[in-house]
Design a protein around this motif. Structure first.
Motif, PDB file in Angstrom:
ATOM      1  N   GLY A  40       3.479  -7.359 -60.492  1.00  0.00           N
ATOM      2  CA  GLY A  40       2.690  -8.588 -60.778  1.00  0.00           C
ATOM      3  C   GLY A  40       1.573  -8.628 -59.630  1.00  0.00           C
ATOM      4  O   GLY A  40       1.116  -7.892 -59.310  1.00  0.00           O
ATOM      5  N   SER A  42      -2.359 -10.293 -58.793  1.00  0.00           N
ATOM      6  CA  SER A  42      -3.445 -10.529 -59.515  1.00  0.00           C
ATOM      7  C   SER A  42      -4.316  -9.297 -59.785  1.00  0.00           C
ATOM      8  O   SER A  42      -5.174  -9.072 -60.702  1.00  0.00           O
ATOM      9  CB  SER A  42      -4.548 -11.617 -58.699  1.00  0.00           C
ATOM     10  OG  SER A  42      -4.588 -10.884 -57.287  1.00  0.00           O
ATOM     11  N   THR A  43      -4.146  -8.190 -58.991  1.00  0.00           N
ATOM     12  CA  THR A  43      -4.809  -6.934 -59.134  1.00  0.00           C
ATOM     13  C   THR A  43      -4.603  -6.437 -60.455  1.00  0.00           C
ATOM     14  O   THR A  43      -5.663  -5.994 -61.070  1.00  0.00           O
ATOM     15  CB  THR A  43      -4.597  -5.981 -58.061  1.00  0.00           C
ATOM     16  OG1 THR A  43      -4.507  -6.902 -56.662  1.00  0.00           O
ATOM     17  CG2 THR A  43      -5.432  -4.689 -58.214  1.00  0.00           C
ATOM     18  N   PRO A  44      -3.479  -6.396 -60.731  1.00  0.00           N
ATOM     19  CA  PRO A  44      -3.353  -5.487 -62.463  1.00  0.00           C
ATOM     20  C   PRO A  44      -3.958  -6.075 -63.446  1.00  0.00           C
ATOM     21  O   PRO A  44      -3.900  -5.391 -64.675  1.00  0.00           O
ATOM     22  CB  PRO A  44      -1.802  -5.230 -62.450  1.00  0.00           C
ATOM     23  CG  PRO A  44      -1.139  -6.293 -61.498  1.00  0.00           C
ATOM     24  CD  PRO A  44      -2.139  -6.898 -60.709  1.00  0.00           C
ATOM     25  N   ASP A  67       9.302  -5.830 -59.678  1.00  0.00           N
ATOM     26  CA  ASP A  67       9.754  -7.079 -59.199  1.00  0.00           C
ATOM     27  C   ASP A  67       9.373  -8.198 -60.097  1.00  0.00           C
ATOM     28  O   ASP A  67       8.506  -8.160 -60.855  1.00  0.00           O
ATOM     29  CB  ASP A  67       9.343  -7.356 -57.888  1.00  0.00           C
ATOM     30  CG  ASP A  67       7.995  -7.663 -57.649  1.00  0.00           C
ATOM     31  OD1 ASP A  67       7.100  -6.967 -58.427  1.00  0.00           O
ATOM     32  OD2 ASP A  67       7.517  -8.355 -56.936  1.00  0.00           O
ATOM     33  N   ARG A  69       9.639 -12.747 -59.903  1.00  0.00           N
ATOM     34  CA  ARG A  69      10.375 -14.086 -59.197  1.00  0.00           C
ATOM     35  C   ARG A  69      11.313 -14.521 -59.838  1.00  0.00           C
ATOM     36  O   ARG A  69      11.257 -14.581 -61.085  1.00  0.00           O
ATOM     37  CB  ARG A  69       8.869 -14.875 -59.001  1.00  0.00           C
ATOM     38  CG  ARG A  69       7.865 -14.048 -58.097  1.00  0.00           C
ATOM     39  CD  ARG A  69       6.575 -13.873 -59.216  1.00  0.00           C
ATOM     40  NE  ARG A  69       5.615 -12.984 -58.460  1.00  0.00           N
ATOM     41  CZ  ARG A  69       4.486 -13.580 -58.046  1.00  0.00           C
ATOM     42  NH1 ARG A  69       4.167 -14.619 -58.379  1.00  0.00           N
ATOM     43  NH2 ARG A  69       3.574 -12.661 -57.279  1.00  0.00           N
ATOM     44  N   ASN A  79       6.286 -12.930 -63.305  1.00  0.00           N
ATOM     45  CA  ASN A  79       5.525 -11.813 -63.803  1.00  0.00           C
ATOM     46  C   ASN A  79       5.726 -11.331 -65.318  1.00  0.00           C
ATOM     47  O   ASN A  79       4.936 -10.749 -65.719  1.00  0.00           O
ATOM     48  CB  ASN A  79       6.120 -10.632 -62.824  1.00  0.00           C
ATOM     49  CG  ASN A  79       5.707 -10.654 -61.291  1.00  0.00           C
ATOM     50  OD1 ASN A  79       4.358 -11.286 -61.103  1.00  0.00           O
ATOM     51  ND2 ASN A  79       6.268 -10.066 -60.542  1.00  0.00           N
ATOM     52  N   GLY A 131       1.664  -2.637 -56.478  1.00  0.00           N
ATOM     53  CA  GLY A 131       0.520  -3.137 -55.920  1.00  0.00           C
ATOM     54  C   GLY A 131       0.884  -3.171 -54.238  1.00  0.00           C
ATOM     55  O   GLY A 131       2.129  -2.965 -53.861  1.00  0.00           O
ATOM     56  N   MET A 132       0.266  -3.967 -53.467  1.00  0.00           N
ATOM     57  CA  MET A 132       0.628  -3.990 -52.133  1.00  0.00           C
ATOM     58  C   MET A 132      -0.101  -5.385 -51.449  1.00  0.00           C
ATOM     59  O   MET A 132      -1.091  -5.656 -51.653  1.00  0.00           O
ATOM     60  CB  MET A 132      -0.139  -2.892 -51.278  1.00  0.00           C
ATOM     61  CG  MET A 132       0.101  -2.862 -49.685  1.00  0.00           C
ATOM     62  SD  MET A 132      -0.678  -1.495 -49.051  1.00  0.00           S
ATOM     63  CE  MET A 132      -2.204  -1.990 -49.080  1.00  0.00           C
ATOM     64  N   THR A 138       5.571  -3.969 -50.948  1.00  0.00           N
ATOM     65  CA  THR A 138       5.198  -3.475 -52.287  1.00  0.00           C
ATOM     66  C   THR A 138       6.533  -4.125 -53.051  1.00  0.00           C
ATOM     67  O   THR A 138       7.401  -4.171 -52.461  1.00  0.00           O
ATOM     68  CB  THR A 138       5.151  -2.082 -52.173  1.00  0.00           C
ATOM     69  OG1 THR A 138       4.528  -1.670 -53.421  1.00  0.00           O
ATOM     70  CG2 THR A 138       6.063  -1.165 -51.870  1.00  0.00           C
ATOM     71  N   ALA A 139       6.402  -3.972 -54.320  1.00  0.00           N
ATOM     72  CA  ALA A 139       7.335  -4.802 -55.234  1.00  0.00           C
ATOM     73  C   ALA A 139       7.740  -5.917 -54.726  1.00  0.00           C
ATOM     74  O   ALA A 139       6.756  -6.635 -54.175  1.00  0.00           O
ATOM     75  CB  ALA A 139       8.332  -3.737 -55.441  1.00  0.00           C
ATOM     76  N   ARG A 172      13.447 -13.210 -55.215  1.00  0.00           N
ATOM     77  CA  ARG A 172      12.839 -12.342 -55.979  1.00  0.00           C
ATOM     78  C   ARG A 172      13.995 -11.161 -56.544  1.00  0.00           C
ATOM     79  O   ARG A 172      15.024 -11.297 -56.018  1.00  0.00           O
ATOM     80  CB  ARG A 172      11.992 -11.494 -55.111  1.00  0.00           C
ATOM     81  CG  ARG A 172      11.035 -12.164 -54.602  1.00  0.00           C
ATOM     82  CD  ARG A 172       9.908 -12.587 -55.489  1.00  0.00           C
ATOM     83  NE  ARG A 172       9.004 -13.427 -54.762  1.00  0.00           N
ATOM     84  CZ  ARG A 172       7.645 -13.050 -54.503  1.00  0.00           C
ATOM     85  NH1 ARG A 172       7.285 -11.969 -55.107  1.00  0.00           N
ATOM     86  NH2 ARG A 172       6.876 -13.930 -53.987  1.00  0.00           N
TER      87      ARG A 172
HETATM   88  O1  LIG Z   1       5.108  -9.768 -58.067  1.00  0.00           O
HETATM   89  C1  LIG Z   1       4.348  -9.557 -57.080  1.00  0.00           C
HETATM   90  O2  LIG Z   1       4.082 -10.520 -56.013  1.00  0.00           O
HETATM   91  C2  LIG Z   1       4.015  -8.183 -56.731  1.00  0.00           C
HETATM   92  O3  LIG Z   1       4.676  -7.223 -57.601  1.00  0.00           O
HETATM   93  C3  LIG Z   1       3.531  -7.619 -55.516  1.00  0.00           C
HETATM   94  O4  LIG Z   1       4.314  -6.809 -54.888  1.00  0.00           O
HETATM   95  C4  LIG Z   1       2.219  -7.389 -55.647  1.00  0.00           C
HETATM   96  O5  LIG Z   1       1.961  -6.543 -56.225  1.00  0.00           O
HETATM   97  C5  LIG Z   1       1.525  -7.741 -54.382  1.00  0.00           C
HETATM   98  O6  LIG Z   1       1.908  -8.771 -53.742  1.00  0.00           O
HETATM   99  C6  LIG Z   1      -0.039  -7.681 -54.706  1.00  0.00           C
HETATM  100  O7  LIG Z   1      -0.681  -8.758 -55.162  1.00  0.00           O
HETATM  101  P1  LIG Z   1      -1.933  -8.942 -55.388  1.00  0.00           P
HETATM  102  O8  LIG Z   1      -2.403  -7.841 -56.581  1.00  0.00           O
HETATM  103  O9  LIG Z   1      -2.083 -10.527 -55.985  1.00  0.00           O
HETATM  104  O10 LIG Z   1      -2.723  -8.726 -54.160  1.00  0.00           O
END
Ligand SMILES: O=C(O)[C@H](O)[C@@H](O)[C@H](O)[C@H](O)COP(=O)(O)O
Length: 230
Positions: A40, A42-44, A67, A69, A79, A131-132, A138-139, A172
């Motif tokens: 989840g 914002s990046t993806p 992952d 919420r 997500n 993501g990170m 991550t996750a 989560r």
């Molecule tokens: O659901 C989530 O919160 C994620 O899977 C989480 O691990 C996410 O990948 C990172 O927090 C980066 O989030 P951004 O892309 O918003 O920076």
């Protein structure tokens, strides 16, 4: 680990989407099916939108989450909602989606059902996209979460575990480290100077700070590509 850097985010998204589609197609050609684990945040979002338009036998692809919420799938923090809105559209509307949020009141109570759902997905996962966060999570493997040691125990015997982050909203459900490292390939999608600095810190030797992404970056068993653009 291999770092791939791109001049801009759109070029990154195009290349990453092509890479993912090629991996899914190869799995479909070899096994008749493929599985894709997405994150989840914002990046993806632009990646999901690009992927959704790619021509592929999406009906043979199972998509699930790294992952979730523990909120209703109608919540803007879900997500699943994000994936439904941006990825399960256009051509990718034919993919089979397996969500993690279920009717249980808490993530802990929902764990067994999530485990069953994940077990039903063809494994090994063809591709896991992560993501990170700037804290190195991550996750939903958050630093300082009481469940981190269990979730990153390679012998925990579980694909997912409930996590209560101290530093982020919502209970989560997260894939465990062994589940992530059971994938055929892991792709880390990050953008911006802040995350480049976090990546460098996580890769550096030295006193190990609790940065869960380190477990993924510093392992040698699963091919891992980091896609980064300013
Ligand atoms: O659901 C989530 O919160 C994620 O899977 C989480 O691990 C996410 O990948 C990172 O927090 C980066 O989030 P951004 O892309 O918003 O920076």
């Amino acid at each position: 680990m291999e770092l791939r850097t791109f001049l801009d985010r759109q070029t990154l998204v195009n290349e990453l989407a092509e890479h993912i589609a090629a991996a899914l197609s190869a799995s479909i050609a070899a096994h008749g099916r493929a599985s894709l684990v997405v994150s989840g945040g914002s990046t993806p979002v632009p990646l999901f939108e690009r992927l959704s338009n790619i021509e592929l036998s999406w009906q043979k692809v199972v998509i699930t989450l790294a992952d979730e919420r523990w909120v209703e799938p109608t919540s803007s923090d879900s997500n699943e909602a994000l994936v439904r809105r941006h990825l399960l559209q256009n051509r990718a509307a034919d993919a089979i989606f397996v969500g993690l949020k279920n009717a249980a009141a808490t993530a802990e109570e929902g764990e067994a059902e999530c485990e069953d759902r994940l077990n039903d997905i063809p494994q090994p996962f063809t591709v896991v996209i992560l993501g990170m966060g700037n804290d190195g999570h991550t996750a939903s493997l958050f630093p300082c979460a009481a469940q981190l040691a269990h979730a990153t125990d390679m012998h925990c015997g579980k694909l997912c575990t409930a996590v209560r982050p101290q530093t982020a909203p919502h209970q989560r459900m997260s894939l465990t480290l062994p589940a992530i490292l059971s994938a055929k390939e892991i792709l880390l999608h990050i953008t911006g100077a802040d995350k480049k600095a976090v990546l460098e810190k996580a890769l550096a030797d030295g006193p190990s700070e609790t940065m869960p992404i380190r477990f993924i970056l510093r392992q040698q068993t699963v091919p891992m590509l980091v896609y980064w653009a300013e």
